[in-house]
Design an enzyme around this catalytic site. Structure first.
Site, PDB file in Angstrom:
ATOM      1  N   TRP A  34       0.844  -1.197   0.000  1.00  0.00           N
ATOM      2  CA  TRP A  34       0.000   0.000   0.000  1.00  0.00           C
ATOM      3  C   TRP A  34       0.882   1.251   0.000  1.00  0.00           C
ATOM      4  CZ3 TRP A  34      -1.790   2.676   4.906  1.00  0.00           C
ATOM      5  CH2 TRP A  34      -2.706   3.703   4.628  1.00  0.00           C
ATOM      6  N   ASP A  69      -1.494  -5.766   8.990  1.00  0.00           N
ATOM      7  CA  ASP A  69      -2.383  -4.673   8.603  1.00  0.00           C
ATOM      8  C   ASP A  69      -3.668  -5.327   8.099  1.00  0.00           C
ATOM      9  OD1 ASP A  69      -3.675  -2.431   7.719  1.00  0.00           O
ATOM     10  OD2 ASP A  69      -2.136  -1.819   6.284  1.00  0.00           O
ATOM     11  N   LYS A 113     -13.579  -0.009   5.060  1.00  0.00           N
ATOM     12  CA  LYS A 113     -14.122  -0.811   3.973  1.00  0.00           C
ATOM     13  C   LYS A 113     -15.300  -1.669   4.410  1.00  0.00           C
ATOM     14  CE  LYS A 113     -10.677   0.570   1.322  1.00  0.00           C
ATOM     15  NZ  LYS A 113      -9.823   1.300   2.272  1.00  0.00           N
TER      16      LYS A 113
END
Length: 411
Positions: free
Chosen positions: A139, A220, A256
């Site tokens: 990311w 993560d 999300k």
């Protein structure tokens, strides 16, 4: 005299920062007036009509909060107690011994980014000689976070461009070669940007190597429940490491899976060897959080706590997660079908189906990605990543034409 004072600035040495590689995509998209344009850059869920979506269960939770007339007083530094309990139980499982024994230090933080940044500050203060290993690619914000926290990092191999798959042997070799006691940043599920996850058997091997080298796993987890549609399935990797008795860092986000992008709600969890260790770790995380942001926001924390704490709403949330994950899976299948039907070269596009989550790594390079934008008005990051959450079934044929043209006709 006044004009002269205005013309002189103390900020002469401050350069213009480059556009954010992800958020800058949305800015360029907005400026494009072409009707065919597609924004596949930012990882935000859209409906089949390509509109933002607020979950029905979130609306219900907010309505209940309004009816209760709850106040807006400051939260403690560690956040809302009901949220911290709920988020740890979702991640590890309510019956997990680490929960029952009080061996998890949990702090509500500012979504995934804030949780990672808080953990990075902890690493810098208490493990100043340690290095963080980051997947290549990862990311876009991971490197920024550790750079700003002054935590050194290096990369381990992850993506194999030849197969558009996982370079598992390279990954294992690099983790083995890292200095003992390194922190290894792992994507719990739905790897961003590739969408390529290790198999359960590969996760076992990764855990073996990390355990042998006395590394610290640092997960993560931004997509729990949103990747497969199952909260438990998407927590497999984290729970595997915890079951082995390892101490573990885990950053969480609800952007999300509950669509709470703007609420900045997440948590940092540290699994420790004993309750007294967890207490000490939590006290120092709080000490770090205080001068950073003092205390976290309450609105998103109440939404999560209310949804998870109410059996009916919790069931509704799981149903909506399955529907969102299902729509993305359908789009992924349709894109693969369109590519296979339209591309007469014989190229195998099946790697699209082997990826999981909201992103797909197309295999396009920067020049080809530029062609996607310049010629086809498809906005994406320059590493070839596209967000399938921003794609509709109706647009799959158009996107397939753009990908095929860019892949075969642009060097």
């Amino acid at each position: 005299m006044m004009a002269l004072a205005v013309d002189v600035t103390r900020f002469e040495g401050v350069p213009m920062a480059p556009p954010d590689p992800i958020l800058g995509v949305s800015e360029a998209f907005k400026a494009d007036t072409n009707d065919l344009k597609l924004n596949l850059g930012v990882g935000a869920y859209r409906t089949e009509e390509l509109q933002p979506y607020v979950l029905n269960v979130v609306k219900k939770a907010e309505k209940l909060m309004l009816e209760k007339g709850e106040n807006k007083e400051y939260l403690p530094i560690e956040g809302l107690a009901a949220f911290n309990k709920a988020t740890a139980e979702l991640l590890f499982g309510a019956d997990n011994p680490v929960i029952k024994d009080g061996r998890v230090a949990t702090l509500q933080s500012l979504s995934g980014t804030g949780s990672l940044r808080l953990a990075a500050a902890f690493i810098q203060r208490y493990f100043p000689e340690a290095k963080v290993l980051i997947s290549s690619p990862t990311w876009g914000n991971h490197k920024n976070i550790f750079n700003d926290a002054r935590v050194p990092w290096s990369e381990y191999r992850y993506y194999d461009p030849k197969t558009v798959g996982l370079d598992f042997e390279g990954m294992i070799a690099d983790i083995e070669a890292a200095p003992e006691g390194s922190f290894v940043l792992l994507h719990g599920c739905a790897h961003n940007p590739t969408g390529i996850d290790p198999t359960p058997e590969q996760w076992e091997k990764i855990a073996d190597v990390i355990q042998e080298k006395k590394h610290m796993p640092f997960f993560d987890v931004a997509y729990q429940g949103f990747a497969s549609g199952s909260l438990d399935e998407d927590a497999f990797s984290v729970r595997l490491f915890v079951k082995r008795g390892l101490e573990v860092f885990v950053a969480q986000s609800y952007s999300k899976n509950l669509g709470l992008y703007a609420e900045r709600i997440g948590a940092i969890n540290v699994v420790c060897s004993a309750p007294e260790v967890a207490d000490r770790v939590k006290s120092q995380l709080k000490r770090l959080a205080r001068p950073m942001y003092s205390n976290p926001p309450i609105h998103g924390a109440r939404i999560v706590a209310n949804v998870v704490g109410d059996p009916t709403m919790f069931g509704e949330w799981k149903q909506e997660m399955e529907e969102m994950a299902g729509r993305i899976k359908n789009v992924r299948q349709k894109l693969y079908d369109s590519l296979s039907a339209k591309d007469k070269s014989g190229k195998d596009w099946s790697y699209i189906l082997r990826q999981i989550g909201m992103f797909s790594y197309t295999g396009l390079n920067k020049t080809q990605s530029d062609n996607m934008t310049d010629k086809w008005h498809v906005y994406m990051t320059k590493d070839g990543r596209i967000s399938l959450a921003g794609l509709s079934l109706a647009k799959c044929d158009y996107l397939a034409d753009a990908i095929i043209d860019s892949f075969h006709n642009v060097n």
